[in-house]
Design a protein around this motif. Structure first.
Motif, short mmCIF file in Angstrom:
data_model
loop_
_atom_site.label_atom_id
_atom_site.label_comp_id
_atom_site.label_asym_id
_atom_site.label_seq_id
_atom_site.Cartn_x
_atom_site.Cartn_y
_atom_site.Cartn_z
N GLU A 199 0.84 -1.20 0.00
CA GLU A 199 0.00 0.00 0.00
C GLU A 199 0.87 1.25 0.00
OE1 GLU A 199 -3.93 1.72 2.32
OE2 GLU A 199 -2.80 0.05 3.18
N ALA A 200 0.75 2.06 -1.06
CA ALA A 200 1.42 3.36 -1.09
C ALA A 200 0.71 4.28 -0.11
CB ALA A 200 1.38 3.94 -2.49
N THR A 201 1.49 4.97 0.71
CA THR A 201 0.90 5.81 1.76
C THR A 201 1.08 7.30 1.50
OG1 THR A 201 2.93 5.54 3.06
CG2 THR A 201 1.11 4.03 3.52
N GLU A 202 2.08 7.66 0.71
CA GLU A 202 2.27 9.08 0.37
C GLU A 202 3.10 9.18 -0.91
OE1 GLU A 202 3.74 13.36 2.26
OE2 GLU A 202 3.91 11.53 3.45
N VAL A 203 2.72 10.10 -1.78
CA VAL A 203 3.44 10.36 -3.02
C VAL A 203 3.70 11.85 -3.10
CG1 VAL A 203 3.39 10.17 -5.54
CG2 VAL A 203 2.26 8.43 -4.14
N ARG A 204 4.99 12.23 -3.29
CA ARG A 204 5.32 13.65 -3.33
C ARG A 204 6.61 13.86 -4.10
NH1 ARG A 204 6.90 10.98 0.85
NH2 ARG A 204 8.89 11.40 1.87
N ASP A 205 6.60 14.65 -5.12
CA ASP A 205 7.80 15.09 -5.82
C ASP A 205 8.76 13.94 -6.16
OD1 ASP A 205 6.95 17.76 -5.63
OD2 ASP A 205 7.81 17.95 -3.62
N GLY A 206 8.23 12.87 -6.73
CA GLY A 206 9.06 11.76 -7.13
C GLY A 206 9.45 10.81 -6.01
N VAL A 207 8.91 11.03 -4.82
CA VAL A 207 9.21 10.18 -3.66
C VAL A 207 7.93 9.47 -3.23
CG1 VAL A 207 10.01 10.12 -1.27
CG2 VAL A 207 11.08 11.69 -2.91
N VAL A 208 8.03 8.16 -3.01
CA VAL A 208 6.87 7.37 -2.64
C VAL A 208 7.15 6.61 -1.35
CG1 VAL A 208 5.31 5.51 -3.34
CG2 VAL A 208 6.20 7.09 -5.07
N ASP A 209 6.27 6.80 -0.35
CA ASP A 209 6.30 6.00 0.88
C ASP A 209 5.29 4.87 0.71
OD1 ASP A 209 8.07 7.79 2.14
OD2 ASP A 209 6.41 9.05 2.80
N PHE A 210 5.64 3.68 1.19
CA PHE A 210 4.72 2.56 1.07
C PHE A 210 4.99 1.56 2.19
CE2 PHE A 210 8.51 1.57 -1.29
CZ PHE A 210 8.75 0.23 -1.04
N THR A 211 4.02 0.65 2.37
CA THR A 211 4.13 -0.39 3.38
C THR A 211 3.74 -1.73 2.78
OG1 THR A 211 3.60 1.16 5.17
CG2 THR A 211 3.30 -1.18 5.63
N HIS A 212 4.59 -2.73 2.98
CA HIS A 212 4.25 -4.11 2.66
C HIS A 212 3.57 -4.73 3.87
CE1 HIS A 212 6.48 -4.09 -1.04
NE2 HIS A 212 7.65 -3.94 -0.45
N HIS A 213 2.48 -5.45 3.63
CA HIS A 213 1.78 -6.20 4.67
C HIS A 213 1.97 -7.69 4.40
CE1 HIS A 213 -0.79 -2.71 6.06
NE2 HIS A 213 -0.36 -2.27 4.87
N TYR A 214 2.37 -8.42 5.43
CA TYR A 214 2.57 -9.86 5.32
C TYR A 214 1.78 -10.57 6.42
CZ TYR A 214 6.64 -8.54 2.50
OH TYR A 214 7.48 -8.01 1.56
N VAL A 215 1.03 -11.58 6.03
CA VAL A 215 0.38 -12.46 7.00
C VAL A 215 1.09 -13.80 6.90
CG1 VAL A 215 -1.75 -13.53 7.78
CG2 VAL A 215 -1.80 -11.24 6.75
N LEU A 216 1.83 -14.14 7.96
CA LEU A 216 2.66 -15.34 7.97
C LEU A 216 1.81 -16.60 8.15
CD1 LEU A 216 5.60 -13.95 10.14
CD2 LEU A 216 5.38 -13.97 7.64
N PRO A 217 2.39 -17.77 7.90
CA PRO A 217 1.60 -19.01 7.99
C PRO A 217 0.92 -19.22 9.34
CG PRO A 217 3.64 -19.44 6.83
CD PRO A 217 3.74 -18.03 7.35
#
Length: 244
Positions: free
Chosen positions: A171-189
């Motif tokens: 999930e991208a959380t912020e986009v600004r001036d060519g910079v992108v913050d994002f978070t990977h979510h993982y649900v383990l076994p």
């Protein structure tokens, strides 16, 4: 956790299982193979997928990465004894030690600030012999990949070597001036959820060319994909080969 795929011992195997050999690896291996028995630097080598293949192809390979858990995973793989593994970043590179340097899997984009990127290129220019080559990939901002980093389009299942499955989305959380913050979510076994956040810089072709020129490189070619496509007509990539 930031950059958990490289630093969290629970997520490093997940990253390794998800990021298998692909056309990008074929491309970089072919570029390096143009210089027989080369002294190769893999900067940001991660868990060593390409690094080990380069060594198996007969090159003298050094894998450099600041992430200890990733390097530990690389060292456990078959053929790891053929590679010199170094836990470090680009300032630690020796002078004129390599014929070819590669930065793959979009490592270039982790250098968010311009001064970070400029220092890294300067270190690479110093570490390459005169006439040595640098090859790397960076996502083309015109492709707007971050728009697909949402819980619907990015949802996937990662199969681990033992058959267990990890559910994941980005999930991208912020986009600004060519910079992108994002978070990977993982649900383990076992049902536990792990989050890994990161920030990437998206530079366009002109920005990459200008920064390489300022560092003393000559750009030989820029592709838009792994099969030599023109920029904007390939895989949403900027695949760069430059010479010192």
């Amino acid at each position: 956790m930031r950059d958990g795929e490289f630093l969290d011992p629970l997520l490093v195997p997940v990253y390794d299982a998800e990021c298998r050999w692909g056309p990008d690896d074929d491309f970089f291996l072919a570029v390096v193979n143009e210089t027989p028995a080369a002294r190769v630097l893999d900067l940001g080598c991660g868990t060593g997928r390409l690094t080990l293949a380069l060594a198996a192809a007969g090159h003298s390979v050094t894998g450099v990465d600041p992430a200890g858990p990733s390097l530990a995973a690389a060292r456990r793989k078959p053929g790891a004894d053929r590679v010199t593994w170094v836990r470090a970043a680009s300032p630690a590179l020796p002078d004129r030690a390599y014929d070819v340097a590669v930065m793959t899997s979009h490592v270039t984009q982790v250098f968010v600030a311009d001064d970070e990127w400029e220092r890294t290129l300067a270190d690479l220019a110093r570490a390459l012999r005169p006439g040595g080559r640098l090859a790397f990939d960076s996502r083309d901002p015109a492709d707007r990949a971050w728009e697909r980093w949402n819980p619907v389009d990015s949802r996937r299942v990662i199969r681990l070597p033992d058959g267990r499955r990890v559910r994941a989305w980005t999930e991208a959380t912020e986009v600004r001036d060519g910079v992108v913050d994002f978070t990977h979510h993982y649900v383990l076994p076992d049902g536990a959820e792990r989050l890994s956040s990161a920030t990437l810089r998206f530079r366009n072709e002109a920005e990459l060319r200008d920064s390489l020129r300022a560092a003393g490189f000559t750009v030989e070619r820029v592709h838009g994909g792994w099969h030599g496509q023109a920029v904007g007509e390939g895989d949403g990539e900027l695949v760069v080969v430059a010479r010192r």
